[in-house]
Design an enzyme around this catalytic site. Structure first.
Site, PDB file in Angstrom:
ATOM      1  N   ARG A 157      -8.058  -1.239  26.647  1.00  0.00           N
ATOM      2  CA  ARG A 157      -7.409  -0.303  27.579  1.00  0.00           C
ATOM      3  C   ARG A 157      -8.199  -0.155  28.873  1.00  0.00           C
ATOM      4  O   ARG A 157      -7.611   0.040  29.938  1.00  0.00           O
ATOM      5  CB  ARG A 157      -7.236   1.063  26.908  1.00  0.00           C
TER       6      ARG A 157
ATOM      7  N   LYS B 182      11.327   3.047   7.682  1.00  0.00           N
ATOM      8  CA  LYS B 182      12.426   3.995   7.492  1.00  0.00           C
ATOM      9  C   LYS B 182      13.440   3.993   8.625  1.00  0.00           C
ATOM     10  O   LYS B 182      13.083   3.878   9.790  1.00  0.00           O
ATOM     11  CB  LYS B 182      11.849   5.410   7.391  1.00  0.00           C
TER      12      LYS B 182
ATOM     13  N   GLY C  46       3.038   0.287  17.302  1.00  0.00           N
ATOM     14  CA  GLY C  46       1.799   0.098  16.534  1.00  0.00           C
ATOM     15  C   GLY C  46       1.803  -1.043  15.546  1.00  0.00           C
ATOM     16  O   GLY C  46       1.097  -2.040  15.720  1.00  0.00           O
TER      17      GLY C  46
ATOM     18  N   GLY D  89       4.384   5.175  21.568  1.00  0.00           N
ATOM     19  CA  GLY D  89       5.425   6.191  21.759  1.00  0.00           C
ATOM     20  C   GLY D  89       6.284   5.935  22.992  1.00  0.00           C
ATOM     21  O   GLY D  89       7.506   6.024  22.936  1.00  0.00           O
TER      22      GLY D  89
HETATM   23  P1  AMP Z   1       7.078   1.353  10.763  1.00  0.00           P
HETATM   24  O1  AMP Z   1       5.801   2.127  11.000  1.00  0.00           O
HETATM   25  O2  AMP Z   1       8.275   2.205  10.591  1.00  0.00           O
HETATM   26  O3  AMP Z   1       7.263   0.232  11.760  1.00  0.00           O
HETATM   27  O4  AMP Z   1       6.893   0.682   9.332  1.00  0.00           O
HETATM   28  C1  AMP Z   1       5.935  -0.285   9.055  1.00  0.00           C
HETATM   29  C2  AMP Z   1       5.661  -0.263   7.585  1.00  0.00           C
HETATM   30  O5  AMP Z   1       6.840  -0.589   6.872  1.00  0.00           O
HETATM   31  C3  AMP Z   1       4.632  -1.273   7.171  1.00  0.00           C
HETATM   32  O6  AMP Z   1       3.525  -0.592   6.631  1.00  0.00           O
HETATM   33  C4  AMP Z   1       5.337  -2.108   6.104  1.00  0.00           C
HETATM   34  O7  AMP Z   1       4.510  -2.401   5.007  1.00  0.00           O
HETATM   35  C5  AMP Z   1       6.452  -1.210   5.667  1.00  0.00           C
HETATM   36  N1  AMP Z   1       7.544  -1.967   5.072  1.00  0.00           N
HETATM   37  C6  AMP Z   1       8.254  -2.947   5.619  1.00  0.00           C
HETATM   38  N2  AMP Z   1       9.154  -3.449   4.751  1.00  0.00           N
HETATM   39  C7  AMP Z   1       8.991  -2.774   3.590  1.00  0.00           C
HETATM   40  C8  AMP Z   1       9.638  -2.816   2.316  1.00  0.00           C
HETATM   41  N3  AMP Z   1      10.630  -3.685   2.073  1.00  0.00           N
HETATM   42  N4  AMP Z   1       9.225  -1.965   1.365  1.00  0.00           N
HETATM   43  C9  AMP Z   1       8.229  -1.089   1.642  1.00  0.00           C
HETATM   44  N5  AMP Z   1       7.593  -0.985   2.819  1.00  0.00           N
HETATM   45  C10 AMP Z   1       7.973  -1.815   3.783  1.00  0.00           C
END
Ligand code: AMP
Length: 394
Positions: A36, A193, A348, A371
């Protein structure tokens, strides 16, 4: 783009207030990654070369409006000196008179802007005080542009203002990806999610031609379509929302690409015994997209001119459940290297996943602004950018 750049301003004999993001990580009392800091050097150097004095404004950590000694920006001075190759003058409480007494080519670093509650409250008194310290405001902190704080937004209403080099590069890349992109545009949205990315999905289906949904959030969509997901991470209560997004995509002509085969395991751990299935068994969980899904994504990438990516396609931290993410990332990197694709990624975990795949360096642009990047992808106006567009003339 309604904002100005450094090239539109005249810095000779002037003092520039430059908002930067030098919120660098520390390990054992040392800056462990100075990315950064290095990222804002072009702006500092160009202002100095144009004859301006530089006053850096920045936050560090989350001191919540009070002075916290461990979060003093004085700790960053040695790393800043090393990167800049000269001495920075650190000041806790600056005044215009004091600044005017410093050498014409000085680089001054002001103490953590968040040591007063007036910063995050965007208190006009703080904006006024900051504006009194300089002649021109330069915002080079894209990663803080989704916050309307005194040093990121308020002050831009009071001084002639422009974007620094880093901010301009970031906005330029994002504009190329979603503002006036070359079509077809494909977006990849993965991660854990749906609930955290509802606004993102809602905006993308109205803007992109193809939307690849992967990772845990794909399970929510599969379940909403009545497909078995066993013990997979899925938000079953969001089935109606998922169906609404699918309907909106149909209405706008956005093609949704969901996994057609799944890599499943019984345990959430690296190298857990796994198999490729079409339908997830009741006692298993989906941890990655299967080879047919990867091939379907590859076919879309092959035709695309622009790619925008947020979130992994599987549990990428656990081998071998990083396979789909790696394959798609490497293909995108190759297409970009060949000049066939403009690829922009951010957020991230995405940066970590692309680095792991060895693909990050070949992407057209990787945003490290978590963000702010997401809010931009969601189609939200960033207050720090908006304020630059409406800043007073010099
Ligand atoms: P995010 O922070 O929402 O981008 O989510 C990233 C996280 O989603 C990572 O730690 C991945 O391990 C998890 N992830 C991705 N696909 C799956 C899955 N099929 N089951 C469980 N966790 C997942």
């Amino acid at each position: 783009m309604g904002w100005k750049t450094l090239d539109d301003m005249s810095f000779a004999g002037k003092t520039a207030l430059v908002r930067v993001d030098i919120n660098v990580p520390f390990e054992n009392g040392q800056v462990s990654d100075d990315t950064r800091i290095r990222a804002v050097l072009p702006t500092i150097r160009d202002i100095l070369a144009a004859g301006g004095k530089v006053v850096l404004l920045a936050h560090f950590g989350r001191p919540k409006g009070k002075p916290v000694p461990e979060m003093s920006l004085s700790h960053v001075v040695p790393a800043l000196n090393a990167a800049l190759g000269r001495e920075v003058i650190f000041v806790e409480k600056p005044s215009r008179d004091w600044i005017d007494c410093q050498p014409a080519d000085a680089v001054i670093l002001v103490e953590n802007t968040r040591f007063t509650p007036m910063e995050e409250a965007n208190d006009p008194r703080m904006a006024q005080f900051l504006a009194s310290l300089g002649d021109i405001y330069v915002n080079d902190a894209f990663s803080a542009a989704h916050r309307a704080h005194a040093s990121t937004e308020g002050v831009a209403h009071l001084l002639p203002s422009c974007a620094g080099r880093l901010m301009a590069a970031e906005l330029g890349a994002l504009e190329a990806a979603l503002g006036h992109p070359q079509r077809p545009v494909v977006a990849v949205v993965g991660g854990a999610k749906v609930s955290t990315k509802l606004d993102l999905l809602g905006n993308l289906v109205s803007k992109v031609d193809h939307l690849v949904i992967g990772g845990g959030m794909a399970n929510t969509f599969l379940a909403a379509q009545g497909k078995p997901v066993g013990k997979s991470l899925a938000e079953h209560d969001l089935a109606p929302t998922a169906r609404e997004i699918l309907a909106k995509a149909k209405a706008t002509g956005c093609q949704i690409i969901l996994p057609v085969d799944q890599v499943v395991a019984r345990d959430f751990r690296a190298n857990a015994p796994h198999e490729v299935v079409i339908d997830c068994p009741d006692d298993a969980m989906i941890l990655d997209a299967g080879p047919q899904s990867v091939a379907a994504i590859a076919a879309v990438f092959e035709r695309a001119k622009t790619l925008i990516w947020n979130g992994p396609l599987g549990a990428f931290e656990l081998e071998p459940f990083d396979a789909a993410t790696n394959a798609a990332a490497r293909q995108a990197a190759e297409l970009t290297r060949a000049g066939a694709l403009v690829s922009v990624a951010g957020g991230g975990d995405t940066v970590a996943a692309l680095n792991r795949a060895g693909a990050a360096a070949d992407f057209s642009y990787i945003s490290t602004a978590g963000g702010a990047f997401l809010e931009w992808m969601e189609g939200k106006e960033l207050p720090g950018v908006k304020a630059l567009e409406t800043a007073p003339e010099g």
